[in-house]
Scaffold this active site. Structure first.
Site, PDB file in Angstrom:
ATOM      1  CE  LYS A 136      -3.557   2.439   2.642  1.00 41.91           C
ATOM      2  NZ  LYS A 136      -4.568   2.353   3.722  1.00 41.91           N
ATOM      3  CG  HIS A 273     -11.211 -28.129 -35.726  1.00 43.29           C
ATOM      4  ND1 HIS A 273     -10.377 -27.028 -35.637  1.00 43.29           N
ATOM      5  CD2 HIS A 273     -11.008 -28.643 -36.959  1.00 43.29           C
ATOM      6  CE1 HIS A 273      -9.710 -26.889 -36.775  1.00 43.29           C
ATOM      7  NE2 HIS A 273     -10.075 -27.857 -37.586  1.00 43.29           N
TER       8      HIS A 273
END
Length: 510
Positions: A136, A273
């Protein structure tokens, strides 16, 4: 004002070298527990954190860094006089560098016989708090959570220091790290409390690799895996040979693996596929592959093959004759490796399949959201089937129906599979109507459809599929049943002498 670095790490890789570098640069080292001992044993002068807090650790180490003398030193803004004045009034020195990594929660819950009590004791509290506080305040504090960053940070400190953007990047890494840590804990508690649909869905994945591109070259992509995944998975595969996997390779390989895991006997699956172009079960793995190849010798070109037995020399000789993108197997014999690695680009993936498991959840992204559902692990046996027609399937037909049912589960809906003698003969995938899927599957099967069976992933809304199946010579059908017009399909089967069974379970795959 003296510079101060706080080090408290579970993973002590390279921490001594890093600490020595900080010591050379004039940093006072503050440390805790095992890290303190490690530094002192290396001859470094390190201050115990209790000297900073003026408070001995308590509760078996559960509380040692949760103190204003630590967090004041982390969170004070150096450009605010009020903050600095408060530190001075309380005798708190700022902390400039934080080097922390966390209790090994992931490694703990990965242990087969871990107890709930042990898992809970390995939930770090002080570590994440220090990391978040330092991150922070990244404008003033350098925070390092990853040992891989030690060298780079040290080099920058030795050459003028880190810039704000450098510290911001390190802070971002911290917040990703603590989010990952908390997500694993949340997942563990959801599991032990048997919560399947929590009010928030928090998951975490670890990066395996960046990919050259996604489905198409203009799309960027990366591959991630579950941090504690143990089951047979492409994410856990060992690549033995070949170039890097692509996005589409991974999708197709995953589909092939899921399919081959459905079968117990020697089985080969060929995928294009994400749909099977051939599935075969044989007495040997070579025989299984021959069936999978013969099922569709055109579509298998450039495909992915998964096998559930070791690839031996005889099977490798067959595989080598075809252009394949990937071969997946639990192992490869030395002779098979020698043959297959002669092909530069073929990828060989080793995946132990005794860890196979279909339980868990499947997550699919939609724009702005996620869909989460249980994995389709539904299976049926002969005892689960209901014979809907006058004629019952004979023994061979029943065997073929169950084989085809396992296959159709993995075909995109609307889906139809035609099969015979442990071999797919025709696959109709992803069509907008069921009769269209059946026409494709039957056309592919050709004359071999005579005497074969048909599987449908969902019920027949009308008897047209039965009619074209009958004309092609299909003798038995497996489908979920449940349509308002089931009687029409049953009647059509009876008229053509086709046996039909209902599973009571559908396998839509979108």
């Amino acid at each position: 004002m003296k510079k101060r670095a706080l080090l408290s790490v579970s993973d002590k890789s390279n921490v001594v070298d890093f600490a020595k570098g900080l010591d050379r640069l004039g940093y006072e080292l503050v440390s805790t527990g095992g890290t303190l001992r490690t530094l002192q044993e290396a001859g470094l002068s390190a201050v115990p954190v209790s000297d900073v807090t003026k408070f001995d650790e308590i509760l078996d180490g559960r509380v040692k860094t949760l103190h204003p003398n630590i967090h004041g030193g982390l969170l004070a803004k150096r450009d605010e006089d009020g903050h600095l004045k408060q530190l001075e009034e309380r005798g708190i020195d700022p902390i400039d560098i934080v080097v922390v990594n966390l209790y090994p929660f992931k490694q703990t819950i990965d242990q087969p016989e871990v107890t709930e009590a042990t898992a809970i004791e390995n939930i770090d509290i002080g570590g994440p708090t220090m990391l978040r506080a330092a991150a922070k305040n990244f404008r003033d504090v350098t925070v390092v959570v990853d040992p891989d960053d030690y060298q780079q940070v040290l080099e920058k400190l030795e050459h003028g220091g880190l810039q704000v953007d450098d510290r911001k990047q390190l802070a971002a890494k911290v917040f990703r790290h603590t989010a990952n840590y908390d997500a694993m804990i949340a997942g563990y508690f959801s599991e032990i409390t048997e919560e399947t649909a929590p009010e928030t869905y928090t998951v975490t994945y670890e990066k395996v690799q960046s990919l050259r591109y996604g489905e198409n070259p203009h799309q960027s992509a990366a591959f991630y895996k579950q941090p504690n995944g143990k089951s047979a998975s492409i994410a856990n595969a060992e690549q033995l040979h070949g170039k890097e996997l692509s996005y589409n390779n991974i999708q197709d390989a995953n589909a092939a693996l899921e399919m081959v895991l459905e079968y117990e006997g020697p089985t080969a699956v060929a995928v294009k596929h994400m749909n099977p172009c051939g599935i075969g079960v044989g007495k040997t793995i070579g025989g299984a592959f021959h069936k999978a190849y013969q099922a569709d010798p055109v579509s298998i070109f450039g495909g992915i093959v998964a096998l559930n037995r070791e690839v031996d020399r005889a099977t490798a000789e067959q595989l080598k004759e075809i252009f394949l993108e990937i071969v997946i197997a639990p192992s490869f014999s030395d002779e098979a490796m020698e043959l297959l690695t002669e092909k530069k680009n073929i990828r060989l993936l080793k995946i132990p399949m005794e860890t196979a498991g279909n339980n868990g959840q499947k997550v699919v992204s939609v724009t702005g959201g996620l869909l989460v559902q249980d994995v389709d692990s539904g299976q049926v046996t002969e005892q689960d089937l209901t014979v809907a027609t006058s004629r019952k399937p004979n023994e061979q037909e029943m065997k073929d129906l169950l084989f085809a049912w396992k296959a159709v589960k993995h075909v995109k809906s609307n889906a139809i599979v035609v099969a015979n003698q442990d071999q797919t003969l025709g696959v109709g995938a992803g069509q907008m109507n069921r009769v269209g899927a059946a026409k494709i599957a039957l056309e592919q099967a050709g004359e071999q459809a005579k005497g074969a069976v048909m599987a449908s992933d969902a019920f027949f809304p009308m008897p047209d599929t039965v009619e074209i199946a009958a004309r092609a010579g299909i003798t038995a059908i497996i489908q979920p049943g449940g349509s308002k017009r089931d009687e029409d399909s049953i009647k059509a089967c009876d008229e053509h002498g086709i046996a039909m069974v209902f599973t009571g379970m559908r396998h839509f795959k979108h």
